[in-house]
Enzyme design. Structure first.
Site, PDB file in Angstrom:
ATOM      1  CG  LEU A  60      -2.080   0.925   1.297  1.00 16.76           C
ATOM      2  CD1 LEU A  60      -3.003   0.756   0.094  1.00 16.76           C
ATOM      3  CD2 LEU A  60      -2.862   0.733   2.581  1.00 16.76           C
ATOM      4  CG  ASP A  61       1.231   3.473  -3.621  1.00 18.60           C
ATOM      5  OD1 ASP A  61       2.103   2.618  -3.830  1.00 18.60           O
ATOM      6  OD2 ASP A  61       0.398   3.826  -4.469  1.00 18.60           O
ATOM      7  NE  ARG A  62       6.808   8.360   3.290  1.00 14.62           N
ATOM      8  CZ  ARG A  62       7.250   9.589   3.078  1.00 14.62           C
ATOM      9  NH1 ARG A  62       7.412  10.041   1.863  1.00 14.62           N
ATOM     10  NH2 ARG A  62       7.556  10.363   4.087  1.00 14.62           N
TER      11      ARG A  62
END
Length: 182
Positions: free
Chosen positions: A44-46
């Site tokens: 899950l992207d930052r």
């Protein structure tokens, strides 16, 4: 039995346990997850929030993360603009991106969900409305939801993954996790 952790990943946290080589210290999973021997099943992207699954079972990890299994992932997406049926229909049919046509998505306009405040808050522009969508995908390309909404003229402001398969964030506060057996 496999161990499964449902983690509500806050904005700004990396989906890994270390941040090697970074000149600045960024938050990682090790700042929140003290359980040993578990690894993320997917990413899950930052700059995204929400459900991240971690497990100690390699087969389960592959089943969750591998796009061949087409496990549905549902996102609550705050977008810039006022989505109308033509934009939603484009998301439902599949959107042409640089890496090809996406699979059809489920896309609905929804009322603003009752979520925790984001830190930092999203940028607000008084002259441009924002709206919420519920988007369910069965594939997992890099930054796919953001690229799809941008392609139909609705840039993403906030992205919260709410569920993966039957697992949801219900009752899990940001930065907290639930430890279950799968």
């Amino acid at each position: 039995m496999a161990r499964l952790i449902l983690f509500n990943k806050p904005f700004g946290v990396l989906s890994q346990f270390t941040d090697r080589g970074s000149p600045t210290e960024r938050a990682t999973l090790s700042d929140f997850i003290t359980v040993k021997g578990v690894y993320p099943a997917g990413r899950l992207d930052r700059d995204s929030e929400g459900l991240l699954l971690l497990t100690d079972d390699g087969r389960l990890q592959a089943r969750i993360a591998d796009p061949r299994f087409k496990l549905p992932k549902t996102y609550l997406v705050q977008v810039e603009g006022d989505p109308q049926e033509p934009e939603l229909e484009r998301l439902r049919l599949g959107v042409r991106l640089k890496d090809g046509l996406t699979l059809p998505a489920e896309a609905l306009r929804i009322d603003a969900p009752d979520l925790w405040p984001r830190d930092p808050p999203i940028r607000v522009r008084q002259s441009i409305p924002d709206s919420w969508l519920k988007i369910t995908l069965r594939e997992g390309r890099n930054r796919q939801v953001r690229r799809m909404t941008a392609a139909v003229g609705l840039p993403t402001l906030r992205l919260v993954r709410w569920s993966i398969g039957d697992w949801t964030l219900a009752g899990i506060a940001p930065g907290q996790f639930a430890d279950i057996t799968a």
